[in-house]
Design an enzyme around this catalytic site. Structure first.
Site, PDB file in Angstrom:
ATOM      1  N   ALA A  27      -5.759   5.046   0.396  1.00 30.84           N
ATOM      2  CA  ALA A  27      -5.616   5.215   1.839  1.00 30.84           C
ATOM      3  C   ALA A  27      -4.145   5.178   2.217  1.00 30.84           C
ATOM      4  O   ALA A  27      -3.350   4.516   1.555  1.00 30.84           O
ATOM      5  CB  ALA A  27      -6.353   4.098   2.555  1.00 30.84           C
ATOM      6  N   HIS A  73      -7.746  -2.917   2.782  1.00 35.01           N
ATOM      7  CA  HIS A  73      -7.244  -4.008   1.932  1.00 35.01           C
ATOM      8  C   HIS A  73      -6.297  -4.909   2.733  1.00 35.01           C
ATOM      9  O   HIS A  73      -6.099  -6.063   2.383  1.00 35.01           O
ATOM     10  CB  HIS A  73      -6.556  -3.451   0.684  1.00 35.01           C
ATOM     11  CG  HIS A  73      -7.527  -3.087  -0.408  1.00 35.01           C
ATOM     12  ND1 HIS A  73      -8.158  -4.022  -1.185  1.00 35.01           N
ATOM     13  CD2 HIS A  73      -7.993  -1.888  -0.828  1.00 35.01           C
ATOM     14  CE1 HIS A  73      -8.968  -3.423  -2.049  1.00 35.01           C
ATOM     15  NE2 HIS A  73      -8.886  -2.113  -1.849  1.00 35.01           N
ATOM     16  N   HIS A  86     -15.312  -0.868  -4.896  1.00 35.20           N
ATOM     17  CA  HIS A  86     -14.706  -1.400  -3.671  1.00 35.20           C
ATOM     18  C   HIS A  86     -15.779  -2.037  -2.777  1.00 35.20           C
ATOM     19  O   HIS A  86     -16.665  -1.343  -2.275  1.00 35.20           O
ATOM     20  CB  HIS A  86     -13.972  -0.277  -2.924  1.00 35.20           C
ATOM     21  CG  HIS A  86     -13.276  -0.723  -1.671  1.00 35.20           C
ATOM     22  ND1 HIS A  86     -11.904  -0.701  -1.517  1.00 35.20           N
ATOM     23  CD2 HIS A  86     -13.767  -1.186  -0.497  1.00 35.20           C
ATOM     24  CE1 HIS A  86     -11.587  -1.136  -0.307  1.00 35.20           C
ATOM     25  NE2 HIS A  86     -12.711  -1.434   0.336  1.00 35.20           N
ATOM     26  N   ASP A 123     -11.517  -4.958  -4.864  1.00 33.99           N
ATOM     27  CA  ASP A 123     -11.897  -4.030  -5.920  1.00 33.99           C
ATOM     28  C   ASP A 123     -12.308  -4.905  -7.096  1.00 33.99           C
ATOM     29  O   ASP A 123     -11.558  -5.802  -7.492  1.00 33.99           O
ATOM     30  CB  ASP A 123     -10.720  -3.121  -6.309  1.00 33.99           C
ATOM     31  CG  ASP A 123     -10.311  -2.196  -5.172  1.00 33.99           C
ATOM     32  OD1 ASP A 123     -11.147  -1.964  -4.265  1.00 33.99           O
ATOM     33  OD2 ASP A 123      -9.158  -1.725  -5.181  1.00 33.99           O
ATOM     34  N   GLU A 147     -16.611   4.990  -4.289  1.00 32.65           N
ATOM     35  CA  GLU A 147     -15.834   3.960  -4.999  1.00 32.65           C
ATOM     36  C   GLU A 147     -16.763   2.808  -5.371  1.00 32.65           C
ATOM     37  O   GLU A 147     -16.887   1.843  -4.614  1.00 32.65           O
ATOM     38  CB  GLU A 147     -14.682   3.432  -4.116  1.00 32.65           C
ATOM     39  CG  GLU A 147     -13.583   4.449  -3.863  1.00 32.65           C
ATOM     40  CD  GLU A 147     -12.301   3.819  -3.298  1.00 32.65           C
ATOM     41  OE1 GLU A 147     -12.255   2.584  -3.108  1.00 32.65           O
ATOM     42  OE2 GLU A 147     -11.350   4.580  -3.057  1.00 32.65           O
ATOM     43  N   GLN A 182       0.837  -1.202   0.000  1.00 34.89           N
ATOM     44  CA  GLN A 182       0.000   0.000   0.000  1.00 34.89           C
ATOM     45  C   GLN A 182       0.872   1.252   0.000  1.00 34.89           C
ATOM     46  O   GLN A 182       0.583   2.220  -0.697  1.00 34.89           O
ATOM     47  CB  GLN A 182      -0.947  -0.007   1.212  1.00 34.89           C
ATOM     48  CG  GLN A 182      -1.930   1.140   1.237  1.00 34.89           C
ATOM     49  CD  GLN A 182      -3.033   1.021   0.189  1.00 34.89           C
ATOM     50  OE1 GLN A 182      -3.190  -0.031  -0.436  1.00 34.89           O
ATOM     51  NE2 GLN A 182      -3.772   2.093  -0.028  1.00 34.89           N
TER      52      GLN A 182
HETATM   53 ZN   LIG Z   1     -10.276  -0.828  -2.785  1.00 35.47          ZN
END
Ligand SMILES: [Zn+2]
Length: 297
Positions: free
Chosen positions: A152, A159, A221, A166, A218, A122
């Site tokens: 994020a 995640h 997501h 996603d 989103e 990430q």
């Molecule tokens: Zn996501």
């Protein structure tokens, strides 16, 4: 006083499990006044009454990671890999496959774009998105701002739980669509929004909820939270943050009701004790009187 001791032990037994549950989570949650059921328009009291009985703030499927609740520890997740080679939590495999199958039966084929991401991955994603924006002329602070709208910080992405995916439909990817808000206009996105809850998934960052989630809409997501939780959240138009705040509020109310009941019981016990003392005094008086009477006879 014995009764007071018994009362104290009794109260501790009642209170302890709730305190323990709350101590384990300590989430930063939205204020109860911020909660808004944008689909059902149910009031806070109605929502609390309707909450699934099993809804539990320490349910691992409700694990909250967001910018207000960052998690600096690597989450230990048992992973499986999708046919696209995307890892996600093994615990959601069965439900995810059922959802994908149901999609196929409705002519929607889905592609999993992203699943589990370690904190390091990430961080890499965050920095590459920021660099890409700076390369096209944004200042560093603008690039950080734009990146944070969709990406994020490394310790604040869910995640890392393996419970988030996603996902895009082929009706969208086949016309060159990507992870953009207007994916919500496609049939597959609408099918997902309507049906995901049956399989325990929620649209995690809905439209008009950015103030609560701190993320933009989103439509790709989805997050696994378990079927009953998901159905409640989606039916009322809530977010995971609001759902947890409702559970916390319910627990608080139940706890204060138990304390109130225990206090009432204590008052009853004290009254009984007082009556018994009075009875003893009267009995003594009576006995003395009859004794006195005997004396006179
Ligand atoms: Zn996501």
């Amino acid at each position: 006083m014995n009764i007071k001791k018994i009362f104290l032990i009794f109260s501790l037994l009642l209170i302890f499990p709730f305190d323990q549950a709350l101590a384990l989570t300590k989430y930063n949650l939205p204020a109860i006044s911020q909660i808004k059921a944008i689909k059902s328009n149910a009031s806070i009291d109605e929502l609390i009454d309707l909450l699934p009985e099993d809804a539990n703030i320490v349910d691992p499927y409700l694990f909250l990671v967001n910018p207000s609740n960052p998690n600096n520890n690597q989450v230990d997740v048992d992973l499986v890999t999708s046919i696209e080679g995307i890892p996600y939590a093994a615990s959601i495999e069965e439900k995810l496959n059922q959802m994908l199958q149901a999609g196929l039966e409705n002519d929607y084929q889905f592609t999993i774009i992203s699943g589990y991401r370690s904190t390091d991955q990430q961080a890499g994603l965050e920095s590459s998105r920021k660099q890409a924006l700076m390369a096209v002329g944004y200042s560093e602070s603008e690039a950080i701002h734009l990146t944070n709208l969709y990406t994020a910080p490394a310790n604040a992405t869910e995640h890392m739980t393996g419970l988030a995916i996603d996902i895009l439909g082929q009706d969208w990817t086949s016309i060159g669509g990507g992870l953009t808000e207007n994916y919500s206009e496609s049939g597959s996105a609408q099918w997902l929004e309507e049906n995901a809850a049956k399989y325990g998934f929620i649209l995690r960052y809905p439209q008009n909820k950015s103030e609560i989630t701190t993320f933009n809409f989103e439509p790709w997501h989805f997050r696994y939270v378990g079927q009953l939780n998901a159905q409640f959240i989606m039916e009322h138009g809530l977010t995971l943050e609001e759902y947890l705040a409702l559970i916390e509020e319910r627990d608080k109310r139940e706890k204060s009701e138990k304390i109130r009941q225990a206090a009432k019981n204590q008052a009853v016990n004290e009254a009984r004790e007082w009556l018994e003392e009075q009875k003893k005094t009267i009995d003594e008086l009576f006995n003395n009187e009859s004794f006195n009477k005997k004396d006179h006879d």
